[in-house]
Design an enzyme around this catalytic site. Sequence first.
Site, PDB file in Angstrom:
ATOM      1  N   LYS A 171       0.865  -1.184   0.000  1.00  0.00           N
ATOM      2  CA  LYS A 171       0.000   0.000   0.000  1.00  0.00           C
ATOM      3  C   LYS A 171       0.903   1.235   0.000  1.00  0.00           C
ATOM      4  O   LYS A 171       1.478   1.620   1.001  1.00  0.00           O
ATOM      5  CB  LYS A 171      -0.912   0.059   1.231  1.00  0.00           C
ATOM      6  CG  LYS A 171      -2.029   1.061   0.979  1.00  0.00           C
ATOM      7  CD  LYS A 171      -2.402   1.965   2.111  1.00  0.00           C
ATOM      8  CE  LYS A 171      -1.620   3.111   2.556  1.00  0.00           C
ATOM      9  NZ  LYS A 171      -1.665   4.340   1.766  1.00  0.00           N
ATOM     10  N   GLU A 246      10.345   1.781  10.138  1.00  0.00           N
ATOM     11  CA  GLU A 246      11.341   2.811   9.808  1.00  0.00           C
ATOM     12  C   GLU A 246      10.634   4.141  10.001  1.00  0.00           C
ATOM     13  O   GLU A 246       9.772   4.511   9.196  1.00  0.00           O
ATOM     14  CB  GLU A 246      11.798   2.669   8.346  1.00  0.00           C
ATOM     15  CG  GLU A 246      12.497   1.366   8.034  1.00  0.00           C
ATOM     16  CD  GLU A 246      13.881   1.264   8.656  1.00  0.00           C
ATOM     17  OE1 GLU A 246      14.439   2.303   9.080  1.00  0.00           O
ATOM     18  OE2 GLU A 246      14.401   0.148   8.730  1.00  0.00           O
ATOM     19  N   CYS A 280      14.037  11.414   6.074  1.00  0.00           N
ATOM     20  CA  CYS A 280      14.000  10.996   7.482  1.00  0.00           C
ATOM     21  C   CYS A 280      15.373  11.128   8.141  1.00  0.00           C
ATOM     22  O   CYS A 280      15.458  11.397   9.328  1.00  0.00           O
ATOM     23  CB  CYS A 280      13.488   9.571   7.581  1.00  0.00           C
ATOM     24  SG  CYS A 280      14.357   8.446   6.492  1.00  0.00           S
ATOM     25  N   GLU A 379      10.299  16.594  14.432  1.00  0.00           N
ATOM     26  CA  GLU A 379      10.649  16.421  13.024  1.00  0.00           C
ATOM     27  C   GLU A 379       9.862  17.446  12.198  1.00  0.00           C
ATOM     28  O   GLU A 379       8.638  17.442  12.196  1.00  0.00           O
ATOM     29  CB  GLU A 379      10.284  14.997  12.600  1.00  0.00           C
ATOM     30  CG  GLU A 379      10.811  14.662  11.237  1.00  0.00           C
ATOM     31  CD  GLU A 379      10.484  13.234  10.840  1.00  0.00           C
ATOM     32  OE1 GLU A 379       9.337  12.813  11.014  1.00  0.00           O
ATOM     33  OE2 GLU A 379      11.400  12.554  10.344  1.00  0.00           O
TER      34      GLU A 379
HETATM   35  P1  NAD Z   1       2.660   8.697   7.451  1.00  0.00           P
HETATM   36  O1  NAD Z   1       3.003   7.949   8.693  1.00  0.00           O
HETATM   37  O2  NAD Z   1       1.602   9.725   7.531  1.00  0.00           O
HETATM   38  O3  NAD Z   1       2.178   7.694   6.302  1.00  0.00           O
HETATM   39  C1  NAD Z   1       2.980   6.607   5.889  1.00  0.00           C
HETATM   40  C2  NAD Z   1       2.073   5.543   5.274  1.00  0.00           C
HETATM   41  O4  NAD Z   1       1.203   5.047   6.286  1.00  0.00           O
HETATM   42  C3  NAD Z   1       1.180   6.052   4.141  1.00  0.00           C
HETATM   43  O5  NAD Z   1       1.055   5.051   3.170  1.00  0.00           O
HETATM   44  C4  NAD Z   1      -0.151   6.268   4.857  1.00  0.00           C
HETATM   45  O6  NAD Z   1      -1.269   6.169   4.001  1.00  0.00           O
HETATM   46  C5  NAD Z   1      -0.145   5.136   5.871  1.00  0.00           C
HETATM   47  N1  NAD Z   1      -1.000   5.363   7.041  1.00  0.00           N
HETATM   48  C6  NAD Z   1      -1.411   6.547   7.566  1.00  0.00           C
HETATM   49  N2  NAD Z   1      -2.228   6.329   8.627  1.00  0.00           N
HETATM   50  C7  NAD Z   1      -2.311   4.984   8.778  1.00  0.00           C
HETATM   51  C8  NAD Z   1      -2.983   4.140   9.714  1.00  0.00           C
HETATM   52  N3  NAD Z   1      -3.736   4.626  10.693  1.00  0.00           N
HETATM   53  N4  NAD Z   1      -2.825   2.807   9.587  1.00  0.00           N
HETATM   54  C9  NAD Z   1      -2.050   2.275   8.614  1.00  0.00           C
HETATM   55  N5  NAD Z   1      -1.417   3.028   7.692  1.00  0.00           N
HETATM   56  C10 NAD Z   1      -1.523   4.369   7.774  1.00  0.00           C
HETATM   57  O7  NAD Z   1       4.041   9.263   6.930  1.00  0.00           O
HETATM   58  P2  NAD Z   1       4.286  10.195   5.666  1.00  0.00           P
HETATM   59  O8  NAD Z   1       3.791  11.550   6.025  1.00  0.00           O
HETATM   60  O9  NAD Z   1       3.802   9.525   4.444  1.00  0.00           O
HETATM   61  O10 NAD Z   1       5.883  10.198   5.579  1.00  0.00           O
HETATM   62  C11 NAD Z   1       6.686  11.023   6.345  1.00  0.00           C
HETATM   63  C12 NAD Z   1       7.212  10.312   7.560  1.00  0.00           C
HETATM   64  O11 NAD Z   1       7.913   9.135   7.167  1.00  0.00           O
HETATM   65  C13 NAD Z   1       8.223  11.123   8.330  1.00  0.00           C
HETATM   66  O12 NAD Z   1       7.974  11.024   9.708  1.00  0.00           O
HETATM   67  C14 NAD Z   1       9.554  10.469   7.987  1.00  0.00           C
HETATM   68  O13 NAD Z   1      10.564  10.641   8.915  1.00  0.00           O
HETATM   69  C15 NAD Z   1       9.161   9.062   7.856  1.00  0.00           C
HETATM   70  N6  NAD Z   1      10.128   8.330   7.042  1.00  0.00           N
HETATM   71  C16 NAD Z   1      10.978   7.447   7.655  1.00  0.00           C
HETATM   72  C17 NAD Z   1      11.940   6.787   6.922  1.00  0.00           C
HETATM   73  C18 NAD Z   1      12.876   5.794   7.546  1.00  0.00           C
HETATM   74  O14 NAD Z   1      13.423   4.981   6.815  1.00  0.00           O
HETATM   75  N7  NAD Z   1      13.119   5.816   8.828  1.00  0.00           N
HETATM   76  C19 NAD Z   1      12.034   7.013   5.561  1.00  0.00           C
HETATM   77  C20 NAD Z   1      11.172   7.918   4.968  1.00  0.00           C
HETATM   78  C21 NAD Z   1      10.209   8.562   5.728  1.00  0.00           C
END
Ligand code: NAD
Length: 472
Positions: A171, A246, A280, A379
């Site tokens: 997803k 992650e 990130c 962040e």
């Molecule tokens: P997010 O957590 O809002 O969403 C990530 C994914 O989770 C999306 O596909 C979203 O649709 C899904 N999601 C959202 N709510 C959900 C729920 N209740 N249940 C299941 N899935 C759900 O994150 P984002 O805004 O897309 O990305 C930014 C974040 O990702 C930042 O915090 C960044 O640091 C982190 N990130 C971490 C890494 C790493 O490798 N550590 C890499 C890239 C991004």
Amino acid sequence: MQLTRTEIHLGGRWVRPDGTGTIPVENPATEETIAEIPACTATDVDRAVAAARAAFDGWADTGPADRAAALDRLHDALASRADALAETIGRELGSPRKFAARVQVGLPLRVLRGYADLARQPAPAETIGNSLVLREPVGVVGAITPWNYPLHQVVAKLAAALAAGCTVVLKPSELTPLVAYQLFDAIDEAGLPPGVVNLVTGTGPVVGAALAGHPDVDMVSFTGSTAVGRQIAHLAADRIARVALELGGKSANIVLDDADLTTAVKAGIGNCFVNSGQTCTAWTRMLVHRTRYAQALELAADIAAGYRLGDPFDPATRLGPLVSATQRDRVREYIARGLADGGRLVTGGPDAPVPDRGHFVAPTVIADVDPDSALAQEEVFGPVLAVIPFDDTDQAVAIANNSRYGLAGAVFAGDEQRALAVARRIRTGSVDVNGGSFNPLAPFGGYKQSGIGRELGVHGLAEFTQLKSIQR
Ligand code: NAD
């Protein structure tokens, strides 16, 4: 290029989803809707998980040469689309074209090739006393990914899971789902067996939560925010399913008194602003020895001012927009809060000029940031650097470790042994010393609230396996 898609990919075919709703996809540089994708339902997730389950035994039994060949074919099918993939990421995320080609597409291609090589040479069975210890695939994996590196985050999970013998339901983020569709076109071309990888699209609370909570998903591999990662861990805990998380970061770049200041500040700003700060691992806190502090701020102002904002398809552009209006407003609020909390504006800021259209934020450097303030603790996910002075190395390490996150970091020093000694004291999953470059074969992941588990290379592969002991 036709970007709107009406289908999802289940059991090796493009099919109509159960859900009839759609989600618009925006180009954040122009604010235009460029496509629509299906808003799937929990029923679609059920169908996708059933397809992955049906394919599991066959894929888990596939020999190393065949698995590696499938990954090689996928690599080649993706590589032949490299230009189109970079263009899509430029349009759905606003990544500058050169960066999109070199990093957003180039990195996942390297990762795929690396996993094909690892799949070819499976870890030999281990003997411990009278036990034969085997590594077996975990099973069906639910992969949930964010928008900031929309192809890399997907490939890092998919390639490792496939190399391990798992099957996958993906997803992708609803903000940047279009490149995932192109990946599935490549999967078709590569001829992966039906159901080994499946695609469902939609929102996190509906589709992501249904996947994370699905009783027949053996492992959830999630990249995203710490807040959502926590919810996913709760859902998986109910059925004792494995999770790999992650999550976010607030990484520190420590510049010691004997560092080559120009190199350290240039690399520090580059790392903080990469992908418009939506990374990130970004070094969003720069800690500078007080004897070099004033000079570092002058350099930072000059270097940051050289970052040109604008159209991602203009070769002169170094910073594209942020992914959405919500994200832009959030970043601007953090800048205002950082200044209200006593930070001193060095360059950029809320009133700096930005293009009229698109979700742009000017590259911003704020000095004298209180290490306990929101700007140093939370962040931000935008091109905003917090600079903090320190008086001795112990204090620098204490400030760096004063974070609930523990993803990455950096140390710059004239004496490499001194830098390495400091790197060992930083409580994060990775640290770069004097500009050491990113290694896609090294384990990647976080300490503390930055996550659980590791991605990439042989350690990333191990996440998708479980151990079995056979006693003789
Ligand atoms: P997010 O957590 O809002 O969403 C990530 C994914 O989770 C999306 O596909 C979203 O649709 C899904 N999601 C959202 N709510 C959900 C729920 N209740 N249940 C299941 N899935 C759900 O994150 P984002 O805004 O897309 O990305 C930014 C974040 O990702 C930042 O915090 C960044 O640091 C982190 N990130 C971490 C890494 C790493 O490798 N550590 C890499 C890239 C991004």
